[in-house]
Design a protein around this motif. Structure first.
Motif, PDB file in Angstrom:
ATOM      1  N   GLU A 196      -4.419-118.134 -59.525  1.00  0.00           N
ATOM      2  CA  GLU A 196      -3.063-118.548 -59.922  1.00  0.00           C
ATOM      3  C   GLU A 196      -2.040-117.482 -59.560  1.00  0.00           C
ATOM      4  OE1 GLU A 196      -1.062-120.845 -63.717  1.00  0.00           O
ATOM      5  OE2 GLU A 196      -2.678-119.416 -64.095  1.00  0.00           O
ATOM      6  N   ARG A 197      -2.407-116.200 -59.732  1.00  0.00           N
ATOM      7  CA  ARG A 197      -1.492-115.113 -59.364  1.00  0.00           C
ATOM      8  C   ARG A 197      -1.269-115.067 -57.857  1.00  0.00           C
ATOM      9  NH1 ARG A 197      -4.359-112.349 -63.441  1.00  0.00           N
ATOM     10  NH2 ARG A 197      -5.679-111.269 -61.921  1.00  0.00           N
ATOM     11  N   VAL A 198      -2.328-115.286 -57.087  1.00  0.00           N
ATOM     12  CA  VAL A 198      -2.200-115.287 -55.633  1.00  0.00           C
ATOM     13  C   VAL A 198      -1.255-116.393 -55.176  1.00  0.00           C
ATOM     14  CG1 VAL A 198      -3.449-115.681 -53.465  1.00  0.00           C
ATOM     15  CG2 VAL A 198      -4.442-114.201 -55.224  1.00  0.00           C
ATOM     16  N   ILE A 199      -1.471-117.582 -55.695  1.00  0.00           N
ATOM     17  CA  ILE A 199      -0.618-118.714 -55.319  1.00  0.00           C
ATOM     18  C   ILE A 199       0.813-118.483 -55.779  1.00  0.00           C
ATOM     19  CG2 ILE A 199      -0.225-121.178 -55.683  1.00  0.00           C
ATOM     20  CD1 ILE A 199      -3.304-121.479 -55.907  1.00  0.00           C
ATOM     21  N   GLY A 200       0.974-117.947 -56.986  1.00  0.00           N
ATOM     22  CA  GLY A 200       2.313-117.662 -57.490  1.00  0.00           C
ATOM     23  C   GLY A 200       3.051-116.640 -56.657  1.00  0.00           C
ATOM     24  N   ALA A 201       2.330-115.606 -56.215  1.00  0.00           N
ATOM     25  CA  ALA A 201       2.957-114.582 -55.370  1.00  0.00           C
ATOM     26  C   ALA A 201       3.401-115.166 -54.036  1.00  0.00           C
ATOM     27  CB  ALA A 201       1.980-113.430 -55.146  1.00  0.00           C
ATOM     28  N   PHE A 202       2.581-116.046 -53.468  1.00  0.00           N
ATOM     29  CA  PHE A 202       2.963-116.706 -52.217  1.00  0.00           C
ATOM     30  C   PHE A 202       4.237-117.517 -52.407  1.00  0.00           C
ATOM     31  CE2 PHE A 202       2.645-120.754 -49.808  1.00  0.00           C
ATOM     32  CZ  PHE A 202       2.857-120.263 -48.529  1.00  0.00           C
ATOM     33  N   ARG A 203       4.300-118.292 -53.461  1.00  0.00           N
ATOM     34  CA  ARG A 203       5.481-119.128 -53.700  1.00  0.00           C
ATOM     35  C   ARG A 203       6.708-118.278 -54.008  1.00  0.00           C
ATOM     36  NH1 ARG A 203       1.793-123.433 -57.070  1.00  0.00           N
ATOM     37  NH2 ARG A 203       1.215-124.726 -55.271  1.00  0.00           N
ATOM     38  N   ASP A 204       6.528-117.229 -54.805  1.00  0.00           N
ATOM     39  CA  ASP A 204       7.662-116.361 -55.120  1.00  0.00           C
ATOM     40  C   ASP A 204       8.134-115.580 -53.906  1.00  0.00           C
ATOM     41  OD1 ASP A 204       7.518-117.212 -57.740  1.00  0.00           O
ATOM     42  OD2 ASP A 204       6.425-115.442 -58.450  1.00  0.00           O
ATOM     43  N   GLY A 205       7.229-115.340 -52.952  1.00  0.00           N
ATOM     44  CA  GLY A 205       7.574-114.561 -51.770  1.00  0.00           C
ATOM     45  C   GLY A 205       8.219-115.362 -50.658  1.00  0.00           C
ATOM     46  N   GLY A 206       8.465-116.637 -50.894  1.00  0.00           N
ATOM     47  CA  GLY A 206       9.112-117.479 -49.889  1.00  0.00           C
ATOM     48  C   GLY A 206       8.325-118.711 -49.530  1.00  0.00           C
ATOM     49  N   GLY A 207       7.145-118.888 -50.134  1.00  0.00           N
ATOM     50  CA  GLY A 207       6.302-120.020 -49.792  1.00  0.00           C
ATOM     51  C   GLY A 207       6.458-121.238 -50.672  1.00  0.00           C
ATOM     52  N   ASP A 208       7.456-121.246 -51.530  1.00  0.00           N
ATOM     53  CA  ASP A 208       7.639-122.391 -52.425  1.00  0.00           C
ATOM     54  C   ASP A 208       7.859-123.666 -51.605  1.00  0.00           C
ATOM     55  OD1 ASP A 208       7.819-123.568 -54.959  1.00  0.00           O
ATOM     56  OD2 ASP A 208      10.007-123.509 -54.913  1.00  0.00           O
ATOM     57  N   GLY A 209       7.081-124.711 -51.928  1.00  0.00           N
ATOM     58  CA  GLY A 209       7.191-125.973 -51.209  1.00  0.00           C
ATOM     59  C   GLY A 209       6.295-126.069 -49.992  1.00  0.00           C
ATOM     60  N   LYS A 210       5.636-124.972 -49.622  1.00  0.00           N
ATOM     61  CA  LYS A 210       4.722-124.974 -48.482  1.00  0.00           C
ATOM     62  C   LYS A 210       3.293-125.220 -48.968  1.00  0.00           C
ATOM     63  CE  LYS A 210       7.630-121.619 -46.023  1.00  0.00           C
ATOM     64  NZ  LYS A 210       7.697-120.248 -45.441  1.00  0.00           N
ATOM     65  N   PRO A 211       2.423-125.763 -48.121  1.00  0.00           N
ATOM     66  CA  PRO A 211       1.080-126.118 -48.574  1.00  0.00           C
ATOM     67  C   PRO A 211       0.217-124.897 -48.879  1.00  0.00           C
ATOM     68  CG  PRO A 211       1.301-126.494 -46.216  1.00  0.00           C
ATOM     69  CD  PRO A 211       2.677-126.192 -46.727  1.00  0.00           C
ATOM     70  N   VAL A 212      -0.685-125.087 -49.829  1.00  0.00           N
ATOM     71  CA  VAL A 212      -1.661-124.074 -50.222  1.00  0.00           C
ATOM     72  C   VAL A 212      -3.050-124.666 -50.064  1.00  0.00           C
ATOM     73  CG1 VAL A 212      -2.587-122.716 -52.132  1.00  0.00           C
ATOM     74  CG2 VAL A 212      -0.109-122.905 -51.830  1.00  0.00           C
ATOM     75  N   TYR A 213      -3.901-123.961 -49.322  1.00  0.00           N
ATOM     76  CA  TYR A 213      -5.285-124.386 -49.104  1.00  0.00           C
ATOM     77  C   TYR A 213      -6.220-123.342 -49.703  1.00  0.00           C
ATOM     78  CZ  TYR A 213      -2.778-126.924 -45.407  1.00  0.00           C
ATOM     79  OH  TYR A 213      -1.889-127.688 -44.699  1.00  0.00           O
ATOM     80  N   VAL A 214      -7.324-123.805 -50.265  1.00  0.00           N
ATOM     81  CA  VAL A 214      -8.328-122.898 -50.823  1.00  0.00           C
ATOM     82  C   VAL A 214      -9.680-123.211 -50.207  1.00  0.00           C
ATOM     83  CG1 VAL A 214      -9.464-122.027 -52.896  1.00  0.00           C
ATOM     84  CG2 VAL A 214      -7.057-122.718 -53.001  1.00  0.00           C
ATOM     85  N   GLN A 215     -10.270-122.210 -49.591  1.00  0.00           N
ATOM     86  CA  GLN A 215     -11.640-122.327 -49.109  1.00  0.00           C
ATOM     87  C   GLN A 215     -12.553-121.993 -50.281  1.00  0.00           C
ATOM     88  OE1 GLN A 215     -12.932-119.225 -46.505  1.00  0.00           O
ATOM     89  NE2 GLN A 215     -14.536-120.453 -45.563  1.00  0.00           N
ATOM     90  N   VAL A 216     -13.428-122.935 -50.631  1.00  0.00           N
ATOM     91  CA  VAL A 216     -14.266-122.788 -51.820  1.00  0.00           C
ATOM     92  C   VAL A 216     -15.723-122.655 -51.397  1.00  0.00           C
ATOM     93  CG1 VAL A 216     -14.879-123.734 -54.062  1.00  0.00           C
ATOM     94  CG2 VAL A 216     -12.630-124.250 -53.084  1.00  0.00           C
ATOM     95  N   HIS A 217     -16.319-121.517 -51.704  1.00  0.00           N
ATOM     96  CA  HIS A 217     -17.728-121.289 -51.412  1.00  0.00           C
ATOM     97  C   HIS A 217     -18.567-121.910 -52.532  1.00  0.00           C
ATOM     98  CE1 HIS A 217     -16.306-118.536 -48.382  1.00  0.00           C
ATOM     99  NE2 HIS A 217     -15.763-117.737 -49.291  1.00  0.00           N
ATOM    100  N   VAL A 218     -19.462-122.795 -52.170  1.00  0.00           N
ATOM    101  CA  VAL A 218     -20.331-123.431 -53.150  1.00  0.00           C
ATOM    102  C   VAL A 218     -21.779-123.338 -52.670  1.00  0.00           C
ATOM    103  CG1 VAL A 218     -18.486-125.054 -53.770  1.00  0.00           C
ATOM    104  CG2 VAL A 218     -20.281-125.777 -52.178  1.00  0.00           C
ATOM    105  N   SER A 219     -22.687-123.429 -53.629  1.00  0.00           N
ATOM    106  CA  SER A 219     -24.109-123.564 -53.299  1.00  0.00           C
ATOM    107  C   SER A 219     -24.687-124.627 -54.215  1.00  0.00           C
ATOM    108  CB  SER A 219     -24.855-122.239 -53.468  1.00  0.00           C
ATOM    109  OG  SER A 219     -26.211-122.393 -53.048  1.00  0.00           O
TER     110      SER A 219
END
Length: 332
Positions: A196-219
């Motif tokens: 949540e902090r990573v995504i928030g920093a991206f949006r606060d840094g100018g990325g608000d409204g831009k897409p966010v993708y997460v690569q999820v490692h699963v087993s």
């Protein structure tokens, strides 16, 4: 709308097997795909590393979904060459290709024989690369003299639709920088408060409204012991801090560093469970952070069983939160 995509790990799969896996996944209902771009794997046990850019041409031709790749211009790839590769795939497959750009890892970049820079220098070099690449993709002639050098470069085959240049970031600090230049963010699964902090920093840094993708490692496997054994065998070299992962130069060094990593230690970077409902719960919680795309990476080397199980039991639950299945997409 949230997209569920399949991640093809070139470090773990032969190129032909990765192509078969992504065809299987997209036919089963995964809505998109992405891949890694490595010259060397993280571990000798993984044992592969095909060339992502030639593979992407085959994968885009063999499917009808969008693809992304995480790559690092500036050392192994001159930014002019990286821009030319992006332009060519963008021209051939309009609207279906995006590239995520990061500052790289020494395990892939040391082969040039150039000094491996510190992180601030790599970040500054990446920003120069992005500036050069955007200008080239816009049809400009570029000359540049800085951490990278370019002499009167121009791309002659340009896409009509500019592929997105997404930023790759793991930390909130880097994500904040990425927000200022990127068309979106790609990050990896972490504890929800960290993510949540990573995504928030991206949006606060100018990325608000831009897409966010997460690569999820699963087993996943039909039983818990096998699921954990797969994760420990294939991904225990990826439990370390970014500072270490950026700077080691050889797969054998990662293997030596991971010699005493216990199976349970792999549960932090990898979502390990034989319980498919548990995977639904984990993935739904990540999606609830406002994520636009989840790219699932089963860290095992055999993909078919994972694809079939998740397509039948996991994707339908996630599609109820606003996603369409492959069958619905093809019928629309």
């Amino acid at each position: 709308m949230v997209t569920v995509g399949f991640h093809a790990s070139h470090e773990q799969l032969r190129p032909s097997d990765a192509l078969a896996a992504v065809r299987h996944a997209t036919a089963a209902g995964f809505q998109a795909a992405m891949c890694s771009d490595h010259l060397a794997p993280w571990s000798a046990r993984q044992g592969e590393s095909g060339f992502a850019w030639s593979w992407l041409g085959a994968a885009l031709e063999a499917t009808d979904v969008s693809f992304g790749v995480v790559s690092a211009p500036g050392q192994r790839y001159h930014p002019v060459i990286a821009a030319q590769a992006i332009a060519t795939l963008g021209e051939m497959y309009p609207g279906r290709f995006w590239a995520a750009l990061g500052s790289g890892e020494n395990v892939n970049e040391h082969v040039t024989g150039d000094r491996w820079p510190d992180k601030p220098t790599r970040d500054a070099r990446l920003l120069e690369c992005v500036e050069v690449m955007r200008a080239l993709l816009a049809g400009e002639e570029v000359t540049h003299d800085g951490l990278i050098r370019v002499d009167r470069a121009r791309l002659w085959s340009l896409p009509e639709q500019m592929p997105a240049l997404v930023g790759a970031a793991v930390s909130a600090q880097t994500a904040g920088i990425v927000g200022g230049w990127a068309d979106g963010l790609i990050t990896v699964n972490q504890p929800l408060d960290t993510l949540e902090r990573v995504i928030g920093a991206f949006r606060d840094g100018g990325g608000d409204g831009k897409p966010v993708y997460v690569q999820v490692h699963v087993s996943w496997a039909p039983d818990e012991d096998t699921a954990l054994a797969i994760a420990h065998d294939q991904w225990r070299s990826n439990v370390f801090s970014s500072e270490l992962a950026w700077n080691l130069a050889f797969p054998e060094q990662f293997d030596a560093a991971a010699e005493h990593v216990t199976p349970d230690a792999v549960r932090e970077p990898v979502l390990v469970s034989a319980d498919l409902d548990q995977h639904v719960e984990w993935l739904s919680a990540i999606a609830a952070l406002g994520v636009d795309g989840l790219y699932l990476h089963h860290v095992g080397q055999r993909q078919d069983e994972f694809v079939d199980a998740f397509a039948e039991h996991v994707l339908p639950h996630l599609t109820g939160n606003g996603m369409s299945t492959g069958a619905e997409r093809n019928a629309s």
